[in-house]
Design an enzyme around this catalytic site. Structure first.
Site, PDB file in Angstrom:
ATOM      1  N   ASP A  62      -3.900 -39.599   7.148  1.00 52.88           N
ATOM      2  CA  ASP A  62      -3.049 -39.860   8.313  1.00 52.88           C
ATOM      3  C   ASP A  62      -2.686 -38.598   9.075  1.00 52.88           C
ATOM      4  O   ASP A  62      -2.934 -37.480   8.613  1.00 52.88           O
ATOM      5  CB  ASP A  62      -1.762 -40.599   7.875  1.00 52.88           C
ATOM      6  CG  ASP A  62      -1.182 -40.057   6.570  1.00 52.88           C
ATOM      7  OD1 ASP A  62      -1.474 -38.894   6.226  1.00 52.88           O
ATOM      8  OD2 ASP A  62      -0.429 -40.776   5.899  1.00 52.88           O
ATOM      9  N   HIS A 130       5.269 -47.071   0.605  1.00 49.92           N
ATOM     10  CA  HIS A 130       4.156 -46.940   1.557  1.00 49.92           C
ATOM     11  C   HIS A 130       3.023 -46.108   0.963  1.00 49.92           C
ATOM     12  O   HIS A 130       3.247 -45.238   0.122  1.00 49.92           O
ATOM     13  CB  HIS A 130       4.614 -46.419   2.929  1.00 49.92           C
ATOM     14  CG  HIS A 130       4.957 -44.964   3.017  1.00 49.92           C
ATOM     15  ND1 HIS A 130       5.901 -44.478   3.893  1.00 49.92           N
ATOM     16  CD2 HIS A 130       4.483 -43.868   2.371  1.00 49.92           C
ATOM     17  CE1 HIS A 130       5.983 -43.162   3.785  1.00 49.92           C
ATOM     18  NE2 HIS A 130       5.135 -42.765   2.867  1.00 49.92           N
ATOM     19  N   GLU A 135       3.465 -48.951   6.148  1.00 45.90           N
ATOM     20  CA  GLU A 135       4.834 -49.262   5.767  1.00 45.90           C
ATOM     21  C   GLU A 135       4.926 -50.692   5.233  1.00 45.90           C
ATOM     22  O   GLU A 135       4.000 -51.489   5.429  1.00 45.90           O
ATOM     23  CB  GLU A 135       5.747 -49.098   6.996  1.00 45.90           C
ATOM     24  CG  GLU A 135       5.744 -47.688   7.606  1.00 45.90           C
ATOM     25  CD  GLU A 135       6.544 -46.668   6.804  1.00 45.90           C
ATOM     26  OE1 GLU A 135       6.671 -46.799   5.573  1.00 45.90           O
ATOM     27  OE2 GLU A 135       7.047 -45.715   7.432  1.00 45.90           O
TER      28      GLU A 135
HETATM   29  C1  F6R Z   1       0.751 -38.323   3.305  1.00 45.76           C
HETATM   30  C2  F6R Z   1       0.927 -39.746   3.071  1.00 45.76           C
HETATM   31  C3  F6R Z   1       2.214 -40.306   2.543  1.00 45.76           C
HETATM   32  C4  F6R Z   1       2.780 -39.489   1.394  1.00 45.76           C
HETATM   33  C5  F6R Z   1       4.088 -40.091   0.902  1.00 45.76           C
HETATM   34  C6  F6R Z   1       4.732 -39.239  -0.177  1.00 45.76           C
HETATM   35  O1  F6R Z   1      -0.539 -38.048   3.815  1.00 45.76           O
HETATM   36  O2  F6R Z   1       0.032 -40.477   3.340  1.00 45.76           O
HETATM   37  O3  F6R Z   1       2.000 -41.633   2.132  1.00 45.76           O
HETATM   38  O4  F6R Z   1       1.843 -39.442   0.343  1.00 45.76           O
HETATM   39  O5  F6R Z   1       4.984 -40.226   1.970  1.00 45.76           O
HETATM   40  O6  F6R Z   1       5.130 -38.028   0.366  1.00 45.76           O
HETATM   41  P1  F6R Z   1       5.688 -36.860  -0.573  1.00 45.76           P
HETATM   42  O7  F6R Z   1       4.546 -36.433  -1.440  1.00 45.76           O
HETATM   43  O8  F6R Z   1       6.100 -35.779   0.375  1.00 45.76           O
HETATM   44  O9  F6R Z   1       6.812 -37.448  -1.360  1.00 45.76           O
END
Ligand code: F6R
Length: 237
Positions: A62, A130, A135
């Site tokens: 993303d 997510h 979401e």
């Molecule tokens: C990032 C992504 C998100 C994150 C998720 C967890 O490319 O796709 O789904 O993996 O928001 O984020 P962290 O690791 O910062 O807790």
């Protein structure tokens, strides 16, 4: 779904690194990458190896809409800084969040995915379950699309921005169907803040209300947890 639990994020990251490096050495062609805090130490370990990735293509999950690739908060920037500038990948694909025609960009990206089927997809999860920026409520049939970020996701990600209002409201994300197309999926989740979503992902029925539950339907998914993230799981898992 295979679930591996470790005492702390360091040990969990070591296990993830062992799997990724084994796959790279075995000739994996395309790896799917995530951003965020969770895989940072994994990327640090990878960039300090001499693994030859000159035949490996990467595709990211993303990118925020509206952030230039040179913007330090963009996922293009993150990937360059954490991994790409250190490793000789054949090609690296991250969505372009400033494309003039965002719908076309989504189609173009889905085209890359068709041409480069993902062998191993690394995932993190949001506290709301997510995956990518899919979401709660996102269709399991979704392909790469523009997602509206929920207030809870913008709140979780505001730590990377100076001001809350700078957190973008939209992102381009691989869809759930695009993610599920990977031959193997490796989900990493660390910390107490993920414990409830981890419990739902593993112990609750599959539902669009928690996108990560879809991994129960994947035939080759491995979940790597630290104790804090695993703390709400039923004991026998
Ligand atoms: C990032 C992504 C998100 C994150 C998720 C967890 O490319 O796709 O789904 O993996 O928001 O984020 P962290 O690791 O910062 O807790």
């Amino acid at each position: 779904m295979k679930v591996l639990r470790f005492a702390n994020p360091e040990e969990a990251t070591k296990a993830a690194f062992d799997i990724v490096s084994k796959r790279l050495e075995a000739g994996l062609k395309t790896i799917g990458l995530a951003t965020g805090s969770t895989p940072l130490k994994l990327y640090e370990k990878l960039r300090n190896t001499n693994i030859d990735v000159s035949q490996v293509t990467t595709v990211n999950l993303d990118e925020y809409v509206g952030l230039e690739p040179a913007d330090p908060q963009s996922y293009n920037y993150y990937m360059n800084e954490e991994l790409f500038k250190y490793m000789n990948f054949a090609a690296t694909y991250v969505p372009n969040g400033v494309a003039e025609d965002l719908e076309k960009e989504c189609e173009r990206y889905e085209g890359f995915l068709r041409n480069h089927p993902v062998d191993l997809q690394i995932l993190g999860m949001g506290p709301n379950g997510h995956i990518g920026f899919n979401e709660p409520g996102t269709s399991f049939d979704s392909v790469t699309h523009i997602a509206e970020l929920t207030p809870s996701t913008r709140d979780a990600n505001k730590r990377f921005f100076d001001k809350e209002e700078e957190v973008p409201t939209r992102a381009i994300t691989m869809g759930i169907s695009s993610i599920m197309g990977a031959k193997e999926i490796m989900m990493l989740a660390f910390g107490e803040g993920k414990a409830e979503a981890v419990r739902t992902m593993i112990d609750a029925p599959v539902t669009v209300d928690c996108p990560a539950t879809v991994l129960q339907n994947h035939s080759n998914a491995i979940v790597i947890l630290d104790e804090a993230a695993a703390s709400k799981l039923q004991r026998n898992k």
